[in-house]
Each structure stands twice: as C-alpha cells, then as structure tokens.
Design a protein around this motif. Structure first.
Motif, PDB file in Angstrom:
ATOM      1  N   TRP A  90       2.419  -3.923   6.152  1.00  0.00           N
ATOM      2  CA  TRP A  90       1.960  -4.891   5.213  1.00  0.00           C
ATOM      3  C   TRP A  90       3.095  -6.081   4.887  1.00  0.00           C
ATOM      4  O   TRP A  90       2.862  -7.182   4.667  1.00  0.00           O
ATOM      5  CB  TRP A  90       1.460  -4.380   4.065  1.00  0.00           C
ATOM      6  CG  TRP A  90       0.685  -5.277   3.265  1.00  0.00           C
ATOM      7  CD1 TRP A  90       1.032  -5.512   1.894  1.00  0.00           C
ATOM      8  CD2 TRP A  90      -0.370  -6.035   3.524  1.00  0.00           C
ATOM      9  NE1 TRP A  90       0.266  -6.588   1.237  1.00  0.00           N
ATOM     10  CE2 TRP A  90      -0.857  -6.908   2.362  1.00  0.00           C
ATOM     11  CE3 TRP A  90      -1.243  -5.959   4.564  1.00  0.00           C
ATOM     12  CZ2 TRP A  90      -1.682  -7.502   2.278  1.00  0.00           C
ATOM     13  CZ3 TRP A  90      -2.463  -7.046   4.485  1.00  0.00           C
ATOM     14  CH2 TRP A  90      -2.863  -7.870   3.475  1.00  0.00           C
ATOM     15  N   PRO A 124       0.788  -1.178   0.059  1.00  0.00           N
ATOM     16  CA  PRO A 124       0.173   0.061  -0.013  1.00  0.00           C
ATOM     17  C   PRO A 124       0.835   1.262   0.047  1.00  0.00           C
ATOM     18  O   PRO A 124       2.167   1.396   0.403  1.00  0.00           O
ATOM     19  CB  PRO A 124      -0.704  -0.122   1.270  1.00  0.00           C
ATOM     20  CG  PRO A 124      -0.207  -1.107   2.326  1.00  0.00           C
ATOM     21  CD  PRO A 124       0.635  -1.835   1.189  1.00  0.00           C
ATOM     22  N   ASP A 125       0.208   2.344  -0.271  1.00  0.00           N
ATOM     23  CA  ASP A 125       0.849   3.648  -0.360  1.00  0.00           C
ATOM     24  C   ASP A 125       1.009   4.289   1.250  1.00  0.00           C
ATOM     25  O   ASP A 125       0.591   3.824   2.027  1.00  0.00           O
ATOM     26  CB  ASP A 125       0.204   4.751  -0.781  1.00  0.00           C
ATOM     27  CG  ASP A 125      -0.228   4.309  -2.464  1.00  0.00           C
ATOM     28  OD1 ASP A 125       0.753   3.816  -3.041  1.00  0.00           O
ATOM     29  OD2 ASP A 125      -1.190   4.673  -3.203  1.00  0.00           O
ATOM     30  N   ALA A 173       2.562   2.078   6.467  1.00  0.00           N
ATOM     31  CA  ALA A 173       1.347   1.025   5.945  1.00  0.00           C
ATOM     32  C   ALA A 173       2.216   0.186   4.994  1.00  0.00           C
ATOM     33  O   ALA A 173       1.976  -1.348   5.136  1.00  0.00           O
ATOM     34  CB  ALA A 173       0.448   1.728   5.210  1.00  0.00           C
ATOM     35  N   ALA A 174       3.149   0.309   4.364  1.00  0.00           N
ATOM     36  CA  ALA A 174       4.047  -0.419   3.488  1.00  0.00           C
ATOM     37  C   ALA A 174       4.810  -1.477   4.292  1.00  0.00           C
ATOM     38  O   ALA A 174       4.992  -2.696   4.305  1.00  0.00           O
ATOM     39  CB  ALA A 174       4.765   0.112   2.461  1.00  0.00           C
TER      40      ALA A 174
END
Length: 454
Positions: free
Chosen positions: A292, A283-284, A288-289
């Motif tokens: 994830w 994800p952007d 979050a990246a």
C-alpha cells in the motif's frame, strides 16, 4: 581642511572576464594545456565526423532500423519534433539553464559589476547547446521522413532548440509568467501524442522543404533570443543557483560512475514539487503495508504513469518510422525504464539496512511485496504493445526488463577497493566495472535474442 570622498570606479565586465582569463592562462600547468589541446582536437575530430556522416545521409533511408517512405512517416517526423521540444522545455529549466558555481556567485556576481554582461557568455553557451540538440532532432526527423532537401527541416530544428533555451531563460529571469512554461509543455506533448496517433493510422502531413518558411521563422526566433540574452541581468543569485544541485550531481555521478547521486537529487526535487500530502493509514500486516505504501508513492506522484503512456506511444510510433527490430528495441528500452521507475520502493528497502532491521523480516519477505506493482505495470504495458512488437519479442523484453531492474535495485553500495588490473594505459578497476554493469548483461542478452527472433 575638508575631507572629500570619491566614489570608487566599478570595473567593466569585460575587464573582469579578461583578468580572469589571463589569470587562468598564466597559472595553468603546461602538461594540462597539452591534455586540453588533445581533448579539443579529439572532440573536433569526432564532431566533424558526425557532421559529415549526417550531411551525407541519403534522403531515402535504407538501414536495419529505419524505413522511411511509407505513408505516415512524415507525420511521425513532426511527432518526433513536437515531443523533442516538449522534452526540452521540461529538461532545460531543471538545469537553469543559466547557472553559476558557488565561487562565482559569492565573489563575482555579488559585486556591482554589470551582471548581464557577465552572464552573456553563459547564455551564449546555453544557446549553442540548445541549437546543437535541435539540429540533431531536425536532421533525424528529416532522415526518418525521407525529406529532400533535408536542410530546411534541420535548420528548423536548430531554431526550435534556440526557442527552448530562450523560453527557459525568460522563465528563469521571471520575464514570463509562471503558467506559460507548463502550458507550452502540455501543448507540445499533446501535439506529439496526437501526431503519433495520426502517423499510426497512416495520415500524411507533409514535411517542410521550403527555405522561405525557415527564413520567416528565423526573425521571431532571433528576437526571442535577443530578449532572453537581455533579460539575464534580472537573474538573481538564487535563480542562478536553482539548477546547481542538479549540475553538481550530474558531474559527481559522472566522476564516480554512480548514477545514484543524480537519481537521489531528481527524486528529492520531485517530492518537493508534490509538497504536502494527506497522511494515510497503512493496513495491518507487513506485506500489505509495504504494498500500500508503494501504491501511495505513485498515487501522490503520478508522473510514472505518464511515462507508461509515453512508452506505449513510442512503441507504436516506431512501427511507423522503423523496422520490426527498432520496434522491438524500443519496447525493450521502454520496459526497462518502466521497471526502474516502479521499482523505486525496492531500491529504498534494499538501500537502507536500518529500515530492514526495523521492519524485522528477511530480505526475500521484504522484497516480494515491492515486486508486485512493477510486474503488474509491465504486464499492462506488454498487453498494450504486443500487437506492435509480437508475442515473442514482448515476452523477451518484459522478462529481461524485470530481471535487469531487480538486479540493479538490489545492488549493494559501490565499493572502490576491489581488484585493479595494471595495463599500459593505466589502472583498470575491474571490480568496480563488475559492480556497475550488474543487470546490464541481461539487457544485452535480450538484445541478441531480439535480433534472432525478429
């Protein structure tokens, strides 16, 4: 004049081994011989003391950790036995169990000498190690169950250790099909978990106290060991070097006092077993990246979740065979293990300065997303074990495990150029010891607090 060719005689394996022993004996420095003799005597003294202590333990346990006697303790002993066999079937093939260094593989095992006879000494050493480990497990199982006499269950543990090594050798030499070993692992682990649940509900399964049953089991175990010893001639050089990286990593980690080498080898092996995996789009946003990516790591390698289930089962198993203090210590050790497993992403971030520069953020901004998954899993584990350990002990264990794992994962690379203290026994690397124990004092303080609150 006719030219005749004679086939050169191949020396026997006994001659090669005898020549090697004589060469080593004749070229060993005398001071090294004295040191080896001292280490041998010291090992015999310690081993004899442990054997004497184990042989003189009473059948009824009365210690601060174990409380055998109540219903379910005998079933817990069988659960420990089954889980130990399952763990042995997992560890033994990883180390070979029959291995050879690069020199032996290149210059000795590549010759026409009988490979089976050359490797039988190594197979015998593997059997001795498995028997010793099995004896410890069997004696501990008899100890926590209060079995009297304790000899049959102890000998059965020795036989179990031999079986584990024999199966590993047969799989390594390709005498057993591939699915046999995973099937045996799952069977023993599931049996151990089922017996743990049975012990938690106080279901009694009598322990073994009859010698005829042990004598009856010894015959097939001996046949299996003979088959494994005879199958070592089918071991190829690739099979012998399959566990050399793990053995070398363990020796290097022990020599350098840095377990990161061994951990890296285990990590590489685990990812090789995973093989290919489907790429996923992150994800952007940096946080979050990172989060994830940490979730994908454990999704592709779900073995860490199995460890969580094993820790929860171990805590409840400790309630059957141990005192509240043992339950609390089990919860502390299990929580620390879980925190270390799920903080692997934090280790990758903190151990790679180039990656941190590439991501373009400060240390705290990069570390925070990698702390979410360990904290969530620790909270889930605490919720599943709070009824067994108690609220106070659960809070102490969870907090200490999280802090200790954070301190260890954020530790910089070891530096061997620190302060040295000169003593009569030699140089003491004070600064190296300080680096190695980073995070461990937190667990020590937590242990003292658990003793006070339990």
């Amino acid at each position: 004049m006719a030219l005749t060719e004679t086939t050169p005689a191949v020396p026997a394996a006994r001659e090669i081994l005898s020549l090697r022993r004589n060469f080593t004996r004749n070229h060993t420095v005398r001071e090294n011989r004295a040191g080896s003799l001292v280490l041998l005597v010291l090992g015999a003294y310690i081993g004899g003391g442990i054997l004497w202590w184990a042989a003189t333990r009473p059948a009824v346990v009365g210690s601060v950790l174990f409380t055998a006697g109540p219903s379910g303790a005998a079933t817990g002993a069988w659960a420990l036995f089954a889980l130990a066999v399952g763990g042995g079937l997992l560890l033994a093939p990883a180390f070979g169990p029959v291995g050879a260094n690069a020199a032996d593989t290149q210059w000795l095992l590549s010759t026409p000498v009988d490979r089976g006879r050359l490797l039988r000494v190594r197979v015998g050493a593997a059997f001795a190690a498995g028997m010793a480990a099995g004896t410890v497990v069997g004696r501990l199982a008899a100890y926590i169950s209060g079995a009297s006499p304790w000899g049959p269950l102890t000998v059965l543990g020795s036989l179990g250790g031999v079986v584990v090594v024999a199966v590993a050798v047969l799989v390594q030499s390709h005498r057993l099909s591939g699915p046999v070993l995973p099937l045996l692992r799952r069977s023993f682990v599931l049996a151990g978990l089922g017996l743990t649940l049975a012990a938690a509900v106080r279901w009694e399964l009598p322990v073994l106290t009859a010698w005829p049953v042990v004598f009856g089991a010894a015959a097939p175990v001996a046949a299996l060991a003979i088959w494994a010893a005879a199958s070592c001639r089918f071991l190829s050089r690739a099979d012998l070097s399959s566990g050399s990286d793990l053995s070398s990593g363990a020796q290097a980690s022990l020599t350098s006092l840095d377990l990161s080498m061994l951990a890296g080898i285990l990590e590489e092996r685990a990812w090789r077993r995973v093989g290919r995996s489907v790429s996923r789009q992150l994800p952007d946003g940096r946080a979050a990246a990172l989060l994830w990516a940490d979730l994908l790591r454990h999704r592709r390698r779900p073995s860490a979740y199995v460890v969580v289930a094993a820790v929860v089962a171990a805590v409840w198993f400790a309630t059957v065979v141990g005192t509240p203090l043992l339950v609390a210590f089990t919860g502390l050790g299990g929580s620390f293990w879980i925190a270390m497993l799920f903080s692997a992403g934090l280790r990758d971030i903190c151990g790679d300065p180039a990656l941190r520069v590439l991501l373009g953020a400060g240390d705290h901004a990069l570390r925070r997303p990698m702390l979410i998954l360990p904290v969530v899993v620790l909270g889930l584990t605490a919720a599943l074990t709070v009824a067994a350990t108690g609220p106070a002990a659960t809070a102490i264990s969870t907090a200490a495990a999280a802090l200790a794992a954070y301190r260890i994962r954020t530790r910089p690379a070891l530096s061997y150029e620190g302060l040295l203290l000169v003593t009569k026994s030699g140089l003491l690397p004070v600064d190296l010891i300080r680096q190695l124990i980073r995070g461990l004092p937190i667990l020590a303080v937590a242990g003292v607090l658990l003793v006070q609150v339990m």
